[in-house]
Design a protein around this motif. Structure first.
Motif, PDB file in Angstrom:
ATOM      1  N   LEU A  58       2.709  -8.344  20.344  1.00 53.53           N
ATOM      2  CA  LEU A  58       3.692  -8.872  19.385  1.00 53.53           C
ATOM      3  C   LEU A  58       4.994  -9.327  20.062  1.00 53.53           C
ATOM      4  CD1 LEU A  58       4.691  -9.349  16.442  1.00 53.53           C
ATOM      5  CD2 LEU A  58       5.253  -6.934  16.329  1.00 53.53           C
ATOM      6  N   GLN A  60      -8.156  -3.235   8.564  1.00 53.02           N
ATOM      7  CA  GLN A  60      -8.179  -2.500   9.819  1.00 53.02           C
ATOM      8  C   GLN A  60      -9.380  -2.841  10.701  1.00 53.02           C
ATOM      9  OE1 GLN A  60      -7.010   1.645   9.078  1.00 53.02           O
ATOM     10  NE2 GLN A  60      -6.104   0.869   7.201  1.00 53.02           N
ATOM     11  N   PHE A  95       0.832  -1.208   0.000  1.00 56.09           N
ATOM     12  CA  PHE A  95       0.000   0.000   0.000  1.00 56.09           C
ATOM     13  C   PHE A  95       0.866   1.256   0.000  1.00 56.09           C
ATOM     14  CE2 PHE A  95      -3.333  -2.673   2.430  1.00 56.09           C
ATOM     15  CZ  PHE A  95      -3.743  -3.232   1.240  1.00 56.09           C
ATOM     16  N   LEU A  96       2.171   1.065   0.285  1.00 59.43           N
ATOM     17  CA  LEU A  96       3.091   2.190   0.380  1.00 59.43           C
ATOM     18  C   LEU A  96       3.374   2.831  -0.977  1.00 59.43           C
ATOM     19  CD1 LEU A  96       4.829   3.558   2.578  1.00 59.43           C
ATOM     20  CD2 LEU A  96       6.622   1.915   2.089  1.00 59.43           C
ATOM     21  N   LEU A 102       6.468 -13.218  20.321  1.00 58.67           N
ATOM     22  CA  LEU A 102       7.787 -13.592  19.796  1.00 58.67           C
ATOM     23  C   LEU A 102       8.657 -14.203  20.891  1.00 58.67           C
ATOM     24  CD1 LEU A 102       8.476 -10.570  17.402  1.00 58.67           C
ATOM     25  CD2 LEU A 102       7.934 -12.917  16.749  1.00 58.67           C
ATOM     26  N   ILE A 156      -1.392   3.620   8.597  1.00 61.01           N
ATOM     27  CA  ILE A 156      -2.364   2.629   9.045  1.00 61.01           C
ATOM     28  C   ILE A 156      -2.106   2.462  10.532  1.00 61.01           C
ATOM     29  CG2 ILE A 156      -3.031   0.198   8.944  1.00 61.01           C
ATOM     30  CD1 ILE A 156      -2.274   0.217   5.993  1.00 61.01           C
ATOM     31  N   ILE A 157      -3.042   2.977  11.358  1.00 60.40           N
ATOM     32  CA  ILE A 157      -2.803   2.993  12.794  1.00 60.40           C
ATOM     33  C   ILE A 157      -3.100   1.623  13.378  1.00 60.40           C
ATOM     34  CG2 ILE A 157      -3.425   4.118  14.964  1.00 60.40           C
ATOM     35  CD1 ILE A 157      -1.965   5.916  12.885  1.00 60.40           C
ATOM     36  N   MET A 158      -2.079   0.991  13.934  1.00 61.29           N
ATOM     37  CA  MET A 158      -2.246  -0.317  14.548  1.00 61.29           C
ATOM     38  C   MET A 158      -2.994  -0.157  15.877  1.00 61.29           C
ATOM     39  SD  MET A 158      -0.963  -2.932  13.009  1.00 61.29           S
ATOM     40  CE  MET A 158      -0.820  -2.727  11.242  1.00 61.29           C
ATOM     41  N   PRO A 159      -3.808  -1.165  16.243  1.00 62.11           N
ATOM     42  CA  PRO A 159      -4.526  -1.042  17.515  1.00 62.11           C
ATOM     43  C   PRO A 159      -3.541  -1.005  18.681  1.00 62.11           C
ATOM     44  CG  PRO A 159      -4.823  -3.213  16.554  1.00 62.11           C
ATOM     45  CD  PRO A 159      -4.103  -2.401  15.538  1.00 62.11           C
ATOM     46  N   ILE A 212      -0.417  -9.022  11.402  1.00 66.02           N
ATOM     47  CA  ILE A 212      -0.329  -7.574  11.273  1.00 66.02           C
ATOM     48  C   ILE A 212      -0.711  -7.135   9.849  1.00 66.02           C
ATOM     49  CG2 ILE A 212       1.326  -5.664  11.288  1.00 66.02           C
ATOM     50  CD1 ILE A 212       2.618  -7.204  13.690  1.00 66.02           C
ATOM     51  N   TYR A 244      -4.431  -7.355   9.505  1.00 68.88           N
ATOM     52  CA  TYR A 244      -5.101  -6.213  10.129  1.00 68.88           C
ATOM     53  C   TYR A 244      -4.964  -4.977   9.243  1.00 68.88           C
ATOM     54  CZ  TYR A 244      -6.462  -2.506  13.220  1.00 68.88           C
ATOM     55  OH  TYR A 244      -7.105  -1.419  13.734  1.00 68.88           O
ATOM     56  N   ALA A 245      -3.758  -4.763   8.691  1.00 73.34           N
ATOM     57  CA  ALA A 245      -3.514  -3.569   7.880  1.00 73.34           C
ATOM     58  C   ALA A 245      -4.427  -3.534   6.651  1.00 73.34           C
ATOM     59  CB  ALA A 245      -2.050  -3.518   7.448  1.00 73.34           C
ATOM     60  N   ILE A 294      15.057  -9.935  18.289  1.00 69.16           N
ATOM     61  CA  ILE A 294      13.928  -9.984  17.348  1.00 69.16           C
ATOM     62  C   ILE A 294      12.681  -9.383  17.986  1.00 69.16           C
ATOM     63  CG2 ILE A 294      12.436 -11.508  16.003  1.00 69.16           C
ATOM     64  CD1 ILE A 294      14.831 -13.449  15.861  1.00 69.16           C
ATOM     65  N   ALA A 345       4.798   5.345   8.090  1.00 67.00           N
ATOM     66  CA  ALA A 345       4.897   5.449   6.633  1.00 67.00           C
ATOM     67  C   ALA A 345       3.540   5.284   5.951  1.00 67.00           C
ATOM     68  CB  ALA A 345       5.895   4.428   6.104  1.00 67.00           C
ATOM     69  N   LEU A 346       2.771   4.267   6.357  1.00 65.71           N
ATOM     70  CA  LEU A 346       1.508   3.984   5.669  1.00 65.71           C
ATOM     71  C   LEU A 346       0.313   4.700   6.290  1.00 65.71           C
ATOM     72  CD1 LEU A 346       1.727   0.162   4.912  1.00 65.71           C
ATOM     73  CD2 LEU A 346       1.563   1.990   3.254  1.00 65.71           C
ATOM     74  N   LEU A 363     -10.335  -5.902  13.658  1.00 64.62           N
ATOM     75  CA  LEU A 363      -9.880  -7.098  14.379  1.00 64.62           C
ATOM     76  C   LEU A 363     -10.770  -8.291  14.085  1.00 64.62           C
ATOM     77  CD1 LEU A 363      -8.597  -5.760  17.793  1.00 64.62           C
ATOM     78  CD2 LEU A 363      -7.319  -7.103  16.132  1.00 64.62           C
ATOM     79  N   PHE A 367       6.804   1.303   9.841  1.00 67.99           N
ATOM     80  CA  PHE A 367       6.271   0.935   8.534  1.00 67.99           C
ATOM     81  C   PHE A 367       4.784   1.261   8.428  1.00 67.99           C
ATOM     82  CE2 PHE A 367       4.698  -1.694   5.114  1.00 67.99           C
ATOM     83  CZ  PHE A 367       5.697  -1.573   4.165  1.00 67.99           C
ATOM     84  N   PHE A 368       3.996   0.790   9.390  1.00 65.48           N
ATOM     85  CA  PHE A 368       2.548   0.942   9.273  1.00 65.48           C
ATOM     86  C   PHE A 368       2.062   2.282   9.816  1.00 65.48           C
ATOM     87  CE2 PHE A 368       2.902  -3.648   8.806  1.00 65.48           C
ATOM     88  CZ  PHE A 368       2.113  -3.826   7.688  1.00 65.48           C
ATOM     89  N   VAL A 385      -1.146  -4.131  19.442  1.00 63.51           N
ATOM     90  CA  VAL A 385      -0.156  -4.881  18.685  1.00 63.51           C
ATOM     91  C   VAL A 385       1.219  -4.776  19.339  1.00 63.51           C
ATOM     92  CG1 VAL A 385       1.195  -4.774  16.540  1.00 63.51           C
ATOM     93  CG2 VAL A 385      -1.293  -4.868  16.447  1.00 63.51           C
ATOM     94  N   ALA A 421       3.456 -13.471  12.787  1.00 63.56           N
ATOM     95  CA  ALA A 421       3.285 -12.068  13.146  1.00 63.56           C
ATOM     96  C   ALA A 421       3.003 -11.222  11.901  1.00 63.56           C
ATOM     97  CB  ALA A 421       4.549 -11.565  13.853  1.00 63.56           C
ATOM     98  N   PRO A 456       7.458 -17.895  13.825  1.00 63.27           N
ATOM     99  CA  PRO A 456       6.775 -16.810  14.543  1.00 63.27           C
ATOM    100  C   PRO A 456       6.787 -15.504  13.767  1.00 63.27           C
ATOM    101  CG  PRO A 456       8.860 -17.383  15.614  1.00 63.27           C
ATOM    102  CD  PRO A 456       8.571 -18.451  14.607  1.00 63.27           C
ATOM    103  N   VAL A 457       7.850 -15.252  12.996  1.00 64.25           N
ATOM    104  CA  VAL A 457       7.889 -14.021  12.210  1.00 64.25           C
ATOM    105  C   VAL A 457       6.790 -14.034  11.139  1.00 64.25           C
ATOM    106  CG1 VAL A 457       9.297 -12.668  10.602  1.00 64.25           C
ATOM    107  CG2 VAL A 457      10.325 -13.588  12.672  1.00 64.25           C
ATOM    108  N   VAL A 485       7.447  -2.395  12.795  1.00 59.23           N
ATOM    109  CA  VAL A 485       6.013  -2.323  12.499  1.00 59.23           C
ATOM    110  C   VAL A 485       5.513  -0.897  12.691  1.00 59.23           C
ATOM    111  CG1 VAL A 485       3.734  -3.070  13.272  1.00 59.23           C
ATOM    112  CG2 VAL A 485       5.560  -4.733  13.029  1.00 59.23           C
TER     113      VAL A 485
END
Lengths: 505, 165
Positions: free
Chosen positions: B106, A412, A53-54, B110, B146-149, A405, A408-409, B128, B143-144, A414, B139-140, B102, A401, A397-398, B136
């Motif tokens: 997150l 938006q 989307f960027l 991990l 897009i507001i993460m919860p 994420i 969700y993006a 990590i 940059a984007l 849940l 990026f989100f 998040v 995740a 796990p990566v 995250v």
């Protein structure tokens, strides 16, 4: 010559700094994704759509296509070095790639795979450049009936050609289509199928929720269960002298590479077939026709060339119906198609008129992507060998995740993340019972268009179903589709007759 | 495997019937002047779903599909344990997003996976787990846009919003 002019314009777009950067990045990401066992092009593209989307849509699709390409190259790396296919598309590469590696000739197999992929990829992009514009021009005259007939054909190929359990394939298609109708009726706008009266279902289920659920979460659960033991990595000796000698030997297989590329390309166009069956078929044909056919499976270079040329050609092939007809030729292109809809682009033949920049920029970028994938594949081999040692307990796990994420993006909400988890878990359980999942992903992408075309056709014809058969083009397509759907029935009857004569004799 | 095959087929058949009933809330027949009703498309597809389930059940009785012949367990002990640990972890992560957002859930996920399931060193784990949320966020969120919860941790982010958004 008009095509060359368009292609030239396309190269100007592909060589813009942002786009060329994304091609290189995409190819490297794709190589990595392809090389990791458990991740293939479809997983990478599904999980990474939200990240695009960027950038503007043209750059985004160039990036995703480069990942698709890179993954086709990368799949060979783990097939050869670990003996585990990096992606299902590289299964056939293990047959001869692994024996070569065990003989200490891993470098030969790796070079063969890279060169063959480049050959298959480039030849098929040339074919694509020639075929796509005329096909799109023909498709422009298609009405609602023709488009619906094409979709029927796409689904019919799964029933007739995929070789999966037939009722389970039909179930997968139907549930994908039903899930695409959740939310509201596209014509009257009334709420529809608000499942269990949960308000989250008042809007449509985004195809990415299903795609990431299945190819991100479900795939990881599957891989965790399947990859229990640790695998042995072969050693690769890489020197300039050996590299040149290998190149020479690989060049000698150009005939196999050409037939495999053509085969892969045309198999790739069919929605149910694709890179995996394409590469297996190419391997089979090469084994039958090659003079050393009996050595296949024991470490024959031609046995690496054939599937690798075919799987790259198939991935280009699957883009042809996606761009010209709006019907994806593979699960990965189904996700690209769905992504286009999110970006506000209408897929189908009008793309060539409305979005020439996207079409030609993408086409030109495929040539560029092939070139960079070849370079990266040869020069970064040591890096990928190091990366392949990355333990799955860090990668998994990566990926989980990223899936959550990214999911969700995309919307938006849940609600959709929970739904994704449900799809992932249910998809994993169904996959254990041989339910094919790709048809459902294709169906949820095509569903809204299929329903609209079906209803409009029926409104035009006043409810007369023969409208699909009486128009020449849609009639031909519908008949082929019905034949494909009935093919398993013919087979069943034939088997029964044969059994009947056997027992009589 | 055999039991799983029939249980799944019956459950899916029940779900198909539910979908048929649910589709029928909208007209499923032909509306004069309007064409097929809004429920027609999903209704008939749900009928096809039900049909395929019945076909799967028939194959089960005739033992003609591979899972209906297999006597292997659907999931052995290893698979069940892994599925519970991994699936449970993912479920908990999504659940915690509601509370901690998040950026809280997150790193916890991990750490749980890399340290306790993967048995990697604390150094690898923390490298990590602590860098992922930063990536995250930039990026989100930045940059984007897009507001993460953020859940109940929202107030902690207000100064960051002032700087970057």
């Amino acid at each position: 010559m008009e095509i060359l002019q368009h292609l030239f314009d396309g190269f100007l777009i592909a060589f813009q700094p942002l786009n060329i950067g994304l091609v290189v990045l995409g190819v490297i990401v794709g190589l990595f994704i392809g090389a990791m066992p458990g991740l293939g092009s479809v997983n990478g593209v599904a999980i990474l759509v939200p990240m695009t989307f960027l950038v503007p849509p043209t750059s985004a699709i160039i990036f995703l296509a480069a990942i698709y390409y890179g993954a086709m190259y990368g799949g060979a790396i783990s097939s050869i070095m670990l003996g585990i296919p990096g992606a299902s598309t590289a299964v056939a590469t293990t047959f001869d790639g692994r024996p070569l590696a065990l003989k200490g000739l891993a470098d030969k197999a790796l070079v063969a795979a890279a060169v063959a992929s480049f050959f298959g990829g480039t030849l098929s992009v040339i074919l694509f450049t020639g075929f796509a514009p005329p096909l799109a021009a023909v498709a422009l005259s298609f009405g609602d009936q023709e488009i619906f007939a094409l979709m029927l054909l796409a689904f019919a190929t799964f029933v007739g050609l995929s070789g999966d359990d037939i009722p389970k394939t039909i179930f997968s298609i139907a549930i994908g289509l039903v899930l695409s109708t959740v939310g509201f009726d596209i014509i009257s706008g009334e709420p529809r199928l608000v499942l269990f009266e949960i308000s989250g279902f008042l809007s449509q289920i985004n195809f990415l929720v299903l795609a990431i659920g299945i190819y991100g979460i479900g795939e990881m659960l599957w891989t965790i269960e399947v990859s229990r033991g640790n695998s042995m990595m072969s050693k690769a000796v890489i020197t300039v002298d050996r590299m040149l000698a290998n190149m020479k030997e690989v060049m000698g297989t150009w005939k196999i590479a050409t037939t495999s590329s053509l085969l892969g390309y045309f198999v790739g166009i069919l929605p149910a077939a694709g890179a995996t069956p394409g590469s297996l078929m190419a391997y089979g044909v090469a084994k039958m026709t090659h003079k050393n056919g009996e050595n296949f499976g024991k470490g024959e270079v031609a046995g690496v060339v054939a599937p690798e040329a075919a799987n790259n050609a198939a991935s280009t092939g699957s883009m042809l119906p996606m761009l010209t007809l709006g019907i994806p030729g593979s699960p990965t292109t189904a996700i690209l198609l769905g992504a286009m809809v999110i970006w506000g682009i209408t897929p189908g033949p009008t793309l060539f008129i409305d979005e020439p920049e996207l079409v030609w920029g993408l086409t030109a970028s495929l040539y560029v992507a092939n070139f960079f994938a070849l370079l990266a594949n040869i020069f970064l081999i040591p890096v990928f060998l190091w990366v392949l040692r990355m333990p799955f307990t860090i990668l998994a796990p990566v990926i989980f995740a990223l899936s959550i994420i990214g999911g969700y993006a995309a919307t938006q909400r849940l609600h959709d993340v929970w739904l994704m988890l449900v799809f992932g878990v249910v998809g994993y359980l169904l996959r254990k019972l041989d339910y094919p999942l790709a048809p459902a992903v294709l169906a949820i992408v095509l569903g809204p268009i299929a329903e609209q075309k079906l209803r409009q056709s029926l409104i035009i014809s006043d409810g007369d179903l023969t409208t699909f058969v009486t128009r020449p083009i849609s009639g031909t397509i519908t008949v082929i589709a019905i034949f494909l759907i009935l093919m398993p029935v013919f087979k069943m009857i034939r088997d029964r007759l044969r059994r009947g004569t056997d027992s009589a004799a | 495997m055999r039991r799983a095959e029939i249980t799944t087929a019956v459950l899916l058949a029940a779900f198909s019937i539910y979908l048929m009933w649910k589709s029928a809330e909208l007209p499923i027949g032909w509306l004069p002047e309007e064409g097929p009703g809004g429920g027609a498309f999903p209704f008939w597809l749900a009928v096809i779903m039900l049909g395929s389930c019945i076909w799967i059940i028939v194959n089960w009785f005739r033992r003609s599909s591979p899972p209906s012949q297999s006597s292997e367990p659907f999931m052995d002990n290893y698979a069940v344990k892994r599925f519970a640990l991994v699936g449970g972890g993912v479920t908990a992560m999504i659940g915690l997003i509601h509370i901690l957002g998040v950026f809280g859930s997150l790193p916890l996920f991990l750490i749980y996976y890399i340290r306790f399931l993967g048995r990697h060193s604390w150094a690898t784990t923390l490298a990590i787990a602590l860098s992922a949320p930063v990536v995250v966020f930039f990026f989100f969120d930045v940059a984007l846009r897009i507001i993460m919860p953020k859940g109940y941790l929202e107030p902690l982010f207000l100064p960051l919003y002032d700087i970057f958004l």
